[in-house]
Design an enzyme around this catalytic site. Structure first.
Site, PDB file in Angstrom:
ATOM      1  N   ASP A 139      37.090  19.981  45.661  1.00  0.00           N
ATOM      2  CA  ASP A 139      37.220  20.903  44.534  1.00  0.00           C
ATOM      3  C   ASP A 139      36.575  20.294  43.303  1.00  0.00           C
ATOM      4  O   ASP A 139      36.089  19.156  43.329  1.00  0.00           O
ATOM      5  CB  ASP A 139      38.692  21.245  44.267  1.00  0.00           C
ATOM      6  CG  ASP A 139      38.881  22.680  43.782  1.00  0.00           C
ATOM      7  OD1 ASP A 139      38.075  23.131  42.943  1.00  0.00           O
ATOM      8  OD2 ASP A 139      39.835  23.349  44.231  1.00  0.00           O
TER       9      ASP A 139
ATOM     10  N   GLY B  31      33.400  18.076  43.529  1.00  0.00           N
ATOM     11  CA  GLY B  31      32.085  18.696  43.586  1.00  0.00           C
ATOM     12  C   GLY B  31      32.174  20.186  43.347  1.00  0.00           C
ATOM     13  O   GLY B  31      33.260  20.769  43.265  1.00  0.00           O
TER      14      GLY B  31
ATOM     15  N   PHE C 113      31.177  23.667  45.022  1.00  0.00           N
ATOM     16  CA  PHE C 113      30.807  24.088  46.375  1.00  0.00           C
ATOM     17  C   PHE C 113      29.591  25.006  46.410  1.00  0.00           C
ATOM     18  O   PHE C 113      29.052  25.275  47.477  1.00  0.00           O
ATOM     19  CB  PHE C 113      31.987  24.684  47.145  1.00  0.00           C
ATOM     20  CG  PHE C 113      32.751  25.800  46.476  1.00  0.00           C
ATOM     21  CD1 PHE C 113      32.141  26.993  46.121  1.00  0.00           C
ATOM     22  CD2 PHE C 113      34.104  25.653  46.228  1.00  0.00           C
ATOM     23  CE1 PHE C 113      32.855  28.021  45.537  1.00  0.00           C
ATOM     24  CE2 PHE C 113      34.843  26.678  45.641  1.00  0.00           C
ATOM     25  CZ  PHE C 113      34.217  27.867  45.298  1.00  0.00           C
TER      26      PHE C 113
ATOM     27  N   HIS D 265      37.105  35.806  48.681  1.00  0.00           N
ATOM     28  CA  HIS D 265      37.366  37.081  48.004  1.00  0.00           C
ATOM     29  C   HIS D 265      37.071  37.036  46.503  1.00  0.00           C
ATOM     30  O   HIS D 265      37.038  38.074  45.848  1.00  0.00           O
ATOM     31  CB  HIS D 265      38.793  37.567  48.279  1.00  0.00           C
ATOM     32  CG  HIS D 265      39.868  36.896  47.483  1.00  0.00           C
ATOM     33  ND1 HIS D 265      41.098  37.483  47.259  1.00  0.00           N
ATOM     34  CD2 HIS D 265      39.920  35.689  46.865  1.00  0.00           C
ATOM     35  CE1 HIS D 265      41.851  36.677  46.538  1.00  0.00           C
ATOM     36  NE2 HIS D 265      41.161  35.579  46.288  1.00  0.00           N
TER      37      HIS D 265
END
Length: 345
Positions: free
Chosen positions: A208, A234, A236, A254
């Protein structure tokens, strides 16, 4: 319109749903006041509740008895002689002092989301989010990451809300052929903790943003899960995923539009070995789009909260996974309206 004499038509469901915010706000207010946490210590009279929560005498019994009628409180006696206590569900899930507390999400629903949903009509007409950005403020996640206290509350709320799903996934998924896992957008690393607890042979990475990773690292050290869980910082979207056997994403896809959904699925495919698995934990909408009410309403919430996000069906996930190169998919039901959609390379 002709109807059969055997069919009884009633407006009850229309009225109950249309005015459903009455019941919702009553429960959310009780959570926000900490009512269930107080009652977890023992049953209380209305007068004692009034004093604990600093309530007014007017409508005190209406408030408490509405919660009884809704199934969230037990009661012995009536009005002046009444004694109130938690139900099994509210005692387990709405006591702030228990690890099973899911009220953080409900607190956020009360304090943030409730007023934003008043603008659903505007959202449907414009396709634009109706949260903080509507008044010229920064997007929610930027606001969130700029305030450590608020970020910690959010991570705690999400972790508690998802805990049942994480436990169910850890128990339901067959990890026997795998050794490593990376949870993309791992937040407080609760999913990694559950997998490590139920499968001691698994080594997990919680991936994360840096500010989130700092909080996860603190939690990890408190729970003494090292060295089987590693925290990696990091973005993503900007960085390659770690090379592992299993990649998980809990309520990540989502948040984004179709292009970004496909990008994240493709990045997972590139990072996995042959036989590896991508596991997406989401409130999957049923393929006929008429059964998973929570999934459909969550998708409307993504309209309120994001510029492009939406929830999706298992069939859409299967199509995206196939386009990325995955060989097969399956779905495992988890807790409540949530499922694990799995794609195998």
């Amino acid at each position: 319109m002709e109807t059969s004499t055997k069919t009884k038509i009633s407006p009850s469901r229309i009225i109950e749903t249309g005015m459903g915010f009455w019941a919702s706000k009553t429960l959310l207010t009780a959570v926000n006041l900490g009512l269930f946490t107080h009652l977890a210590k023992g049953a209380l009279t209305a007068k004692e509740i009034k004093e604990h929560l600093e309530l007014n005498e007017r409508s005190l019994y209406d408030f408490l008895d509405a919660l009884v009628a809704l199934g969230f409180l037990n009661r012995k006696g009536l009005e002046q002689t009444a004694v109130y206590s938690n139900t099994a569900e509210t005692d387990l899930y709405l006591d702030k002092n228990k690890a099973t507390y899911i009220g953080g999400m409900l607190e956020m629903g009360n304090n943030r989301l409730y007023p934003f949903w008043n603008n659903l009509e505007d959202a449907l007409k414009t396709g634009l989010p109706q949260n903080e950005v509507k008044n010229g403020n920064m997007p929610f996640f930027e606001v969130l990451y700029s305030n450590e206290k608020r970020l910690r509350q959010f991570i705690s709320a999400m972790g508690g809300f998802q805990m049942g799903n994480f436990i169910s996934f850890a128990k339901s998924f067959d990890f026997s052929n795998y050794k490593t896992l990376c949870d993309i957008g791992g937040a407080g690393c609760e999913l990694s903790m559950q997998v490590s607890t139920h499968h001691p042979h698994m080594e997990c990475i919680s991936f994360d943003l840096p500010k989130v990773s700092e909080i996860a690292q603190e939690k990890l050290e408190e729970m003494d899960y090292s060295p089987r869980i590693k925290i990696v910082s990091g973005n993503f979207f900007n960085e390659d995923f770690p090379s592992v056997d299993v990649i998980t994403m809990g309520n990540i896809l989502h948040d984004w539009g179709t292009r970004d959904k496909k990008l994240l699925i493709s990045k997972a495919y590139q990072a996995l070995p042959k036989g590896g698995a991508l596991v997406v934990l989401e409130n999957l909408i049923d393929d006929e789009r008429k059964e998973n009410v929570f999934g459909l309403l969550m998708s409307l919430n993504m309209l309120i909260e994001t510029y492009e996000g939406y929830d999706f069906t298992a069939s859409k996930f299967k199509r995206w996974a196939k386009d990325a190169g995955f060989q097969k998919t399956e779905v495992i039901p988890l807790a409540g309206p949530t499922s694990a959609a799995i794609a195998y390379k």
